[in-house]
Design an enzyme around this catalytic site. Sequence first.
Site, PDB file in Angstrom:
ATOM      1  N   GLN A 171      21.691  42.406  47.226  1.00  0.00           N
ATOM      2  CA  GLN A 171      20.949  41.262  47.765  1.00  0.00           C
ATOM      3  C   GLN A 171      19.825  40.796  46.843  1.00  0.00           C
ATOM      4  O   GLN A 171      19.409  39.645  46.905  1.00  0.00           O
ATOM      5  CB  GLN A 171      20.367  41.609  49.135  1.00  0.00           C
ATOM      6  CG  GLN A 171      21.406  41.751  50.228  1.00  0.00           C
ATOM      7  CD  GLN A 171      22.125  40.450  50.552  1.00  0.00           C
ATOM      8  OE1 GLN A 171      21.654  39.364  50.231  1.00  0.00           O
ATOM      9  NE2 GLN A 171      23.277  40.556  51.192  1.00  0.00           N
ATOM     10  N   SER A 191      27.142  42.647  43.237  1.00  0.00           N
ATOM     11  CA  SER A 191      28.339  42.035  43.800  1.00  0.00           C
ATOM     12  C   SER A 191      28.358  40.551  43.455  1.00  0.00           C
ATOM     13  O   SER A 191      27.340  39.857  43.617  1.00  0.00           O
ATOM     14  CB  SER A 191      28.368  42.223  45.316  1.00  0.00           C
ATOM     15  OG  SER A 191      29.535  41.655  45.866  1.00  0.00           O
ATOM     16  N   THR A 229      44.347  47.840  36.196  1.00  0.00           N
ATOM     17  CA  THR A 229      44.187  46.616  35.410  1.00  0.00           C
ATOM     18  C   THR A 229      42.991  45.831  35.920  1.00  0.00           C
ATOM     19  O   THR A 229      42.853  45.587  37.126  1.00  0.00           O
ATOM     20  CB  THR A 229      45.454  45.746  35.507  1.00  0.00           C
ATOM     21  OG1 THR A 229      46.565  46.508  35.028  1.00  0.00           O
ATOM     22  CG2 THR A 229      45.304  44.480  34.680  1.00  0.00           C
ATOM     23  N   CYS A 316      29.049  43.980  64.093  1.00  0.00           N
ATOM     24  CA  CYS A 316      30.230  44.091  64.952  1.00  0.00           C
ATOM     25  C   CYS A 316      31.058  45.288  64.514  1.00  0.00           C
ATOM     26  O   CYS A 316      31.329  45.461  63.333  1.00  0.00           O
ATOM     27  CB  CYS A 316      31.073  42.825  64.868  1.00  0.00           C
ATOM     28  SG  CYS A 316      30.287  41.393  65.620  1.00  0.00           S
TER      29      CYS A 316
END
Length: 376
Positions: A171, A191, A229, A316
Site C-alpha cells: 500500500q 504489487s 516461466t 468477507c
Amino acid sequence: MKPMKPPVYLDHNATTPVRPEAAEAVAAALSTVGNPSSVHAFGRAARRLLEEAREAVAALAGAPAAGVVFTGCGTEANTLALLGCSRPAVVVSAVEHDSVIGAAPSAAVVPVDVDGLVDLDHLATMLVGIGELAVVSVMLANNETGVIQPVARVAEIARRHGALVHCDAVQAAGRLPLDMKSLGVHMMTLSAHKIGGPQGIGALLVEEGVSIEPLLRGGGQEGRRRAGTQNLPGAAGFGAAARVAMAQLAAGGVPAAWRDRLEAALKGVEPDLRIFGEGAPRLANTSCLAAPGMPSETQVMALDLAGIAVSAGAACSSGKVGPSRVLTAMGGGELANAAIRVSFGWTSRDADVDAFVAAWTALRARIRGRSGAAVS
C-alpha cells in the site's frame, strides 16, 4: 431527464485503474516473441524487457535490481518471504494483511495501540532469546486505515536481536518514498495493481546475502528463487507503472487536502464520527471512518447505488461479513462493524470529495430519519 452523474471510484487501496503507460507496455510485451530463458535472439529480446522492468521496480523501492523476485501477486511474495527464509519463529503485528497472517497462522502477534501503531517495547521483549530464529513482518502502511508504521525502528530492534525483517509495502508503494536500505529491512513486498500496473504480478525484494528457498520448484528462473516461466507482459506493465508512480510521487502525489476536507465535512454533520488512526501518521489517500448506527454493509450498498465505490472496513469470509480484525485490534469495538474505507488514487478529482460528502450526508439523514431520533 437529468443527465447521469459519472461514477466515482474511491477504492484505490483495493486496486487502482491500469495506467495507460502500463497497458501499452503490456501490449508491447504480448507482441514480443520469445521466452526470457532462451538464449537465441528472440529470448534475449524478451530477457531485455524483463530486466528493464526489474530495474524499474527496484528503483521504486530504492533497492538493487538483483534482489527483485517477480511473483504472481503480493500474497505470494509475502508467503515466499515468511516461509522461504527458513526462520522457524514468525512475529507479526496485529494489523498485518491477511496474506501475512495466513502464511504464518501460528505466528506470535505484536499488539498495536488505539491508533494502530505497533508496540515497539512489546516487540523487543518478544525477541529476547528467539531473535536469531525469527523473522519479523511489519507492514509499512495499513491497507484499511493508511496508518504508517515506524518500520525503521522495528528493523533496528529486530536486527539488534538477530532477526530478519520483512515489510509488506504494497500500500505504501507510489504513495510514500521507499528506500529499502534506509528502512533497514531484509525483504520487501510490492504489487503491481496497487500502483496502476496489471493484476497478477508482484515482487519480493531481497537484500543481498539473504537466502530464500523457493516455494515453486522445477526451474532456475528468478535466481532460483521462484521457478516457472516469467510473466513478461505483467512484468513490463509493472515496470511502466513503477516509473510513472515515481514521477507522480515526486510531483506531489495524491493531495492530503482531499482526505482532510472529506473528514472535516463529515465531522461537521456527525459529531460521533471516528477516524481510525487519526492520531498517527497516515497515507494521504486513505480515510477509514465509522459512525454509530450506520452498518458498513448499508453504507457500501447505498453509496454504490449513488454511483460511489468504497470498501467496508470488514472482510468477507465464506459469504459471512465480520468485524475487521485490524480495527478490532485498534479497540474499534462495535464501530468496527460500521467502518468504511475511502481511498483516492491517480484518477481521483477534487469533485469526488464533494460527491462522496453529499451522498454520505444524505444517507446519514435517511438512516436517522428512519430511527426517529439521533443515533446514540
